[in-house]
Structure formats: C-alpha cells, structure tokens
Scaffold this motif. Structure first.
Motif: not given
Length: 888
Positions: A259-263, A282-285, A296-297, A322-327
């Motif tokens: 997870i990048p800084y402030s991601g 959550t941004e994921i690199e 992503c839990q 770089v992607g994103r996980a939305d929960v």
C-alpha cells in the motif's frame, strides 16, 4: 472514548515497537532496522518505525557532505524534530533583561542604530523593568539577530540558513523484492536527500511531508548513510517558520505488493445510530516483476479493539501495475464521531499474495456525516454546530517550530479548554500528529493548503516561486494524507490570494477543485477571501467553492447572504474586538456558520500586528498610505515593526499558554463566563493608548498600582446581565446599565486607593456573578506549578512547569518582573525557558529568564525511561521552590 492507539501512545511513546515484534535499535551512531525473524520471505509489514534518533547536524554548507565517506564525527549529535532558528546564534549574549525604550525614545525603523528621540509614537512598556540606555538593545540576543535576519519583523528577527543532517543505519534480513522507504513529516524549507551518495530527490514545500524510496540504493551488507540538506535562505516566510527537519521522520519496510503512502481512503456516506456504511478504498502497488493475485482483507475495530465489521476482495495486478481494492462494510449500532463524543475506529488492512502477508496497515478514521446548509448551518450527524474557531500557526513559542508531540497536543488542549471547537491551519498544513489530536479531542478543522499562488506577498523567495510546478502535486498530497481524519471538514485552497478573482485566479481555483475532487468528495472546499471580493466582484471565485469564507468582514457575510441566500459562510479570520457583533450575527443567521479568530495562540513573527502603543495627544494623524497585500490598511494602524518586540501580539492565549484578556472577553460573549474584571495600565501624561485592529487595551487583572497615586484608573468590566456595579473598599464607586450597544463591556473611572475592588453583575436585579481584585504586597516567594505531575518516559512528552511570583500572603503579584533561574536534574533536561513578554528577547535554551506579569515557564524533556526529574527555581532576594516530575 477516543482511540489513541495510532498517536502518542502507540507511535511515539512506544516508538521502538512494530507489528510482529520488529524493533529499531540504536547502536551507537548506527541504527539497525530489522524484520521479524519469524516473518515471511516476502517481508512482513514494518511501518512507522521512528527514525528520529542518531543524527548528526551541522549549521553550514560544507562541500561533499552528501558522500558516505565524509567525516562528520565533529558534528553535533541530536534527535529529531529539530529547529535551528530557535537556538542561540553563535556568539549571541543570553540576556534576560528585555530592552524597553524610555518615554523619550522610540525606534520606528526596527534597528537599534536608527533610534530617534521624542517620537510621537511609543511602544507601550509591557513589563516593570528599568529601561536600558538610549543606545538601544543589542543587535544580537539568543536566537535574534537584526543584522543576519532575512525578513526581520516578519520572522521575528530570527535567522534561517543552511543545515546538514547525516545518519548511519543498517538494514538486516532484506528479502528479495522487499521495499524500503523513508518518510519526512516536514522540513523547512528546500530539502534534498542522498543515500550512500545517490540523490533521492528534492522537496520544496516546507509544510508537507514527503517520501523517498530507498530500495534501489540501500546496502544489505553494510552501513548506509542518509544525508539531508535543508536550505532556508532568503525571504521564505512572513511569519516564524523555523528551520530544519522540524517534524518526525519514519522508516517503512514492506513486501513488493504494498500500500503506497496515504493510499487508503475511508468514508462513511451513511452514518446513523442504527447502522453505518463504511467504504474502504485501498491502493495496491505491485512492484514485483511478476503478476500478482492479491487478497485485500479489511477488519474494522472500535476504540476498544472489538471487530465491528469485516470484508475482503481479490485484485489481480500485472507487474508494475497500481490497482485499487474497494471494500464496503456495514457496521451495526456504530459509535459515531462528533465534537462532544469523538469516537474513533480503525481499519486493519492486510494484503496477501499466495497465502503470505505482503503488507499490513492500520488506518484510523471516524464514522460521521457532515453537511452545510443556509437554513441549518454546519452539521455533524444531523446536529448543528456553530463553529467557534481559532486560527493557529505551527510554531510552539519558546520551543520554536519543533513538532514535539506533547507541544502539539497541548496547543489543541488549550484551544479546547478555552472554548474553541474548531481550528484553521493557518496558512499551510499542520503535522499529521496535530490532526491526530484534533480527531481525538473533537475539533473541526479547516485544512489549508497555500498562503500564496503565483503572485507573491512581500517575499522574494517564498512558495510562489515554485507554485506553478508544484501546486497540483502538493495539494493532492495534502488531501491524500489528511482525508481520513474525522476532524477535517473543509479544504481551503488559499489565504487572501491576490489573484483570486482575476481570470487566471479563477482558472487556478477551478483546476484545484478538480484536483481535490479526484481524491476526496466528502468534504467542503473553501478559500479565505478578502472582504473586497464580496458581492458581484467575487462571483466567479465563489463559484469554485462549497462554502464562502471572508477574512474579517462579517458585514460582507450579511450583505452577501441577502443577495445570495443559497450560500453558506465562514469568517476565516476575525478580530476579537468584533466578537460580540459576530456572535449576534450568527445567532440570527444560520447561514453564517462560524468564525476563526486571529489568532487562538500567540506566535513569533509578524511583529506587533496585535500590539498596543502610545501616541502623543498632540501628534498629527499618520497620513502615510500603507498598501499591504493590495489592501489600503492605513486606517488599521497596521504593524508596529519595532525591535526588540518579536511576537505578533494577536493571540488570545499567550506564548507560554496563559489566557489573555481578549480570551476572557470572548468567554463572556459566548456565555462561558458571566463576569471579568480588569484595570488598564496608567498612560503617561500627554499620551493616549492605541491598538491595531488585532490589538487590545493593555489591561491586567490587578489592583496593585503603587505609582498611581490617587489618579483615576480605567476599570474594564466584561459582563453578562443587564447591570454592573463596582465597589471599592466597601463603598460603591460606579453602577452602569448594560445594553446591546455596550457589547458586554463597561469602563469606569475609579480613583486609585489600595484595598479591594469588587465587580458585581446583575440580571433583573438579581446578582449573577462577582469578581474581586485586591492590592497585593511586594514579591517574596517564587512558587512552581506543574501542568502535569507525571509524564511518559519519551522525548515525545514534555513537562510544562510555571514559576509564579507571590507576596508574603501567597498571592500572585500580577505585574512582577523578577529574574529567575531554572535548573533541572535527574531524568529530565531543560528544553526551553522563557515568558510571555513580547519584548523578551533572550536565549530560550538556558535556565535564566525573567517573569512577565508574575509568571515564567520551564519546559522539561525526559532523558530516561523511569525516575524523577527535579525542577528548581531561584531568584535573588526571594524564596525559591522545587518539585519533582515523575517520568515513566
């Protein structure tokens, strides 16, 4: 109860601890940063390890200091945060006798050699100390230097320069693909960093954090050398900024999927008593060379650590993607965040690849909704709050700009204790910990990005030089960093921006709005406009804002509300003198949602903006036209640019944390107190007292005036109710009916006679409050009073110890100015000592100072984990005192 697990208790006081038992151990001059031996091969999450200790520092600019072989053994050892501008200048005397000009002398030019006799204007004598000779004050005292300062009165005569920091560290057990980074919470101003001689990058915004990736350059088989150069040269700030790495530094290790800084972005679009809907993005690199299927839990926990909701999602990322996980998680019966009940939650986020943990992060947030409406004002969870706000600069008085956690927390505690429920970060982002505390204490925050855009304000070397190339990155970074703070309700894109209503300014504001909305849609965008931009003139600028904010002109709010009834308003800067009128306007107009007084707490620089001064009764009016920031301020009697004053003078709380008369008046206006009694310092014959628009009469809670004779004293009473009476030594000497036109103030001329002066407030003939002042004796004793008897055994905590001058009966001597010497032994060290005297130029690093209004302050920092620190104070001819502070 507020969750403090990610702030003072977890991140600083236990700063050597991380998830999985990983620790940062200081080994002489080299820090060893290791993963948990039991961690997986991909690199167990190791985040927010303190990197504050073990640095060496040099004030200067030696060649080749970025090279690892450079010899820094003669450099000074220190821990961060650090501000060299508050430290004594080389060769500067450490006087404790503030220079006060005699009546026949005034120094209008701000330089001792230019002192002129018998001027029609004279700064008020703010302390009872003998005046110095007509030669004037020395050019250099403690951190003050009128010859070397770049912007003089603006930065309070302090000095910038160039400084270097170097630190050695080793990284053990570095796994293939593991990522290593360093994060600075802030350094002023231009910061460049090198690792092992390789340049990492450059940062030009002195108020924002920044991250450097160490992964490509870190050595696995030996010591690493991090070198940092900080330049604060020229006219970089129009208030005290400080110099150096003045905020915390952190070290992070993660896996290659991270997870990048402030991601992480967390919002609660639905938040009610029965349930809430929480969205965790959550941004994921994927920094590896292979595609990765990532789980992503997310587990949401309340302030007691209980899991209140969970969710998970799978994301497939190509190499380098770089992607994103939305929960989305529904929380039943949530504990909502509000100003009076600042309940906090945190999200535990875990990234796993092939069943192995690659990164973990804990992000704190509050479940709440906010709204604005011209009919119901500003609301949190459906409840309306009138914002009683304060503007705050980032310095901590005699500590300088160092963002020590206890100093940050204390400032906000003082605001809360003095009735404020909102803070404006003036005029740049504050530290992350500052906002942590605002979350915990229930403050509403205006998070402000810029003081300038492309056009400068007085300065040649400020951020406007870099604005075009950096504003988008910096604004985005601020919003990303702060978007999960429950306290942050408003993004401010600027303060009194000169070009705000020009076509170019509107274009910039439009672009800024889009940049913010790309990152956060849950808060309101505003800008602190000047009153001259009200009405039709400012329509284009206001169109980019969710809330219209004006500095100072509450009357502009009234007029614009009539013309534009759909708008909501704030006054983002106000004068205390207008407190009653503002209160009255807010009571009848819910679209006027709140004010932010300039300022909540005293600060260094912008010298004399809130001062009082004496003017000759026979002097001709000052006809010089003064244009500041494009505004004609001739009638405002703007700044008193006189050295050796070094404070602004506009704070409602003074430089060491004590309440000033304007704050007492505000308490009466807002109903927090019913009555207050003050006496104006006698004015010499042939003079009258004037205040700037930010100033206040020179009044004290004192009926001790040994040189007054029987002259009539101006007694000031602030009162609720409809009538007030004064009683001197048992005899009534004045009575006055109060109407709305009095604005809760009454002034009585009372011939001075030693004894007891009593003010009584009435409502419908019934007494509602009384206040008493009595004549006290000469100083005999100095008493110590600690704000807290025990503190934590960490450099992040501080003890604030006041010395109070008493007479033989144990009463405070309200205007005593006596020399004091503090000493600290045991498990603590003296970090700073001083007073609230606006003319008190001195060293803040030694234990010698002089009381002001009978009080001075020592700040003690722990040097050990457990034990006692003994604090003592002495004064010639007076009985001293000592007390112990328990540490650990």
């Amino acid at each position: 109860m507020a969750d403090t697990s990610s702030s003072l208790d977890r991140r600083r006081l236990l700063q050597a601890t991380a998830v999985g038992g990983t620790a940062l151990a200081v080994l002489g001059a080299t820090s060893a940063i290791a993963r948990d031996e039991a961690g997986d091969a991909g690199g167990r999450r190791v985040r927010d390890l303190s990197f504050d200790d073990g640095w060496r520092f040099l004030l200067g600019d030696p060649a080749q200091a970025e090279q690892p072989q450079f010899d820094d053994t003669s450099w000074r050892k220190l821990s961060l945060p650090h501000d060299w501008s508050i430290e004594d200048r080389p060769g500067a005397p450490k006087t404790t006798d503030p220079w006060v000009p005699p009546v026949a002398l005034w120094n209008p030019g701000g330089h001792p050699k230019d002192a002129k006799p018998v001027s029609p204007e004279l700064p008020i004598v703010m302390a009872s100390v003998p005046p110095a000779t007509a030669d004037g004050p020395p050019h250099k005292v403690g951190p003050f230097d009128t010859d070397a300062t770049a912007f003089g009165w603006g930065t309070g005569w302090t000095v910038g320069g160039i400084g270097w920091y170097r630190k050695q560290f080793t990284v053990s057990n570095l796994a293939p693909g593991e990522q290593v980074e360093i994060r600075f919470d802030g350094a002023f101003m231009i910061t460049e960093a090198w690792l092992n001689g390789v340049k990492l990058g450059r940062n030009v915004n002195g108020y924002l954090g920044f991250v450097f990736d160490l992964t490509p350059h870190v050595r696995k088989d030996g010591p690493n050398v991090l070198a940092v150069r900080v330049s604060n040269v020229g006219e970089t700030a129009r208030w005290y900024s400080g110099s150096g790495i003045y905020r915390h530094v952190w070290f992070n290790r993660t896996g290659s999927v991270r997870i990048p800084y402030s991601g992480v972005a967390i919002t609660s679009p639905v938040a009610g008593a029965d349930n809430a809907r929480v969205l965790v993005g959550t941004e994921i690199e994927n920094r590896s060379a292979q595609p990765a299927k990532v789980e992503c839990q997310v587990a949401l926990r309340d302030s007691g650590g209980r899991v209140v909701g969970t969710g998970s999602v799978w994301v497939t990322l190509a190499a380098g993607q770089v992607g994103r996980a939305d929960v989305e998680i529904v929380v039943a019966n949530p504990a909502l965040w509000s100003p009076e009940a600042p309940n906090l939650h945190h999200a535990d986020i875990t990234l796993s690849v092939d069943g192995k943990v690659s990164d973990q992060l804990r992000e704190r947030f509050g479940i709440r909704t906010i709204a604005v409406s011209p009919k119901t004002g500003f609301r949190v969870n459906g409840k309306t709050y009138q914002l009683q706000g304060a503007c705050l600069h980032h310095d901590h008085g005699i500590l300088g700009a160092v963002a020590i956690d206890r100093a940050e927390r204390r400032k906000i505690e003082l605001m809360k204790a003095n009735g404020f429920n909102a803070i404006r970060c003036s005029h740049n982002p504050q530290s992350p910990y500052f906002l942590d505390v605002c979350d915990e204490l229930g403050m509403i925050v205006i998070d402000e990005a810029f003081d300038v855009w492309e056009k400068p304000k007085l300065l040649k070397d400020a951020y406007n030089v870099y604005f075009k190339d950096h504003w988008r990155t910096d604004l985005t970074a601020m919003v990303r960093r702060d978007r999960n703070h429950a306290s942050v309700a408003f993004w401010s894109i600027g303060n009194e921006i000169a070009e705000a209503i020009s076509p170019r300014g509107v274009e910039i504001a439009t672009q800024m709005r889009a940049a913010i909305r790309a990152v956060d849609t849950s808060r309101f965008i505003t800008q602190a406009l000047t009153a001259s931009f009200a009405g039709q003139k400012g329509e284009a600028a206001r169109a980019q804002l969710d809330v219209t904010s004006y500095n100072y002109s509450f009357n502009a709010v009234e007029k614009d509300h009539q013309t534009y009834p759909e708008l909501t308003f704030l006054t983002t800067e106000t004068h205390t003198a207008d407190a009653y009128d503002i209160w009255e306007h807010m009571q009848r107009n819910p679209a006027y949602m709140g004010e932010f007084v300039w300022t909540g707490m005293e600060y260094i620089g912008e010298v004399g903006s809130g001062s009082s001064r004496l003017r000759s009764d026979t002097a001709a009016p000052n006809e010089e036209k003064k244009i500041i920031f494009g505004m004609d301020v001739s009638m405002l009697n703007f700044y008193v640019w006189d050295y050796p004053a070094y404070q602004a003078g506009s704070g409602e709380i003074d430089l060491i944390g004590l309440k000033k008369p304007p704050s007492v008046y505000r308490d009466v206006v807002w109903g927090r107190n019913s009555l207050a009694l003050f006496v104006q310092r006698p004015v010499p014959a042939g003079f009258h007292e004037e205040q700037t628009a930010w100033g206040w009469p020179d009044v004290l809670e004192s009926w001790t005036w040994p040189d007054a004779g029987e002259r009539a004293m101006a007694v000031h009473v602030y009162a609720r109710g409809d009538e007030v009476a004064l009683v001197l030594n048992g005899a009534e000497v004045g009575r006055k009916a109060l109407t709305a036109a009095d604005k809760r103030k009454a002034i009585f001329p009372v011939p001075y006679k030693p004894g007891t002066l009593v003010a009584v407030a009435y409502e419908n003939g019934k007494e509602i409050a009384r206040q008493t002042l009595e004549t006290v004796g000469a100083p005999t004793t100095v008493r110590l009073r600690a704000e807290r008897a025990a503190i934590a055994g960490s450099a992040a905590d501080l003890a604030y110890v006041f010395a109070e001058v008493l007479d033989a009966k144990g009463r405070m001597v309200p205007d005593a100015a006596v020399p004091l010497r503090f000493a600290v032994t045991g498990k603590g060290a003296l970090r700073a000592a001083g007073s609230g005297n606006p003319y008190g130029i001195e060293s803040f690093q030694d234990g010698d100072t002089r009381s002001f209004h009978g009080t001075a302050l020592a700040i003690v920092q722990p040097t050990g984990r457990r034990g006692d620190a003994k604090v003592s104070v002495s004064s010639p001819g007076l009985k001293g005192d000592a007390l112990n502070i328990r540490i650990g």
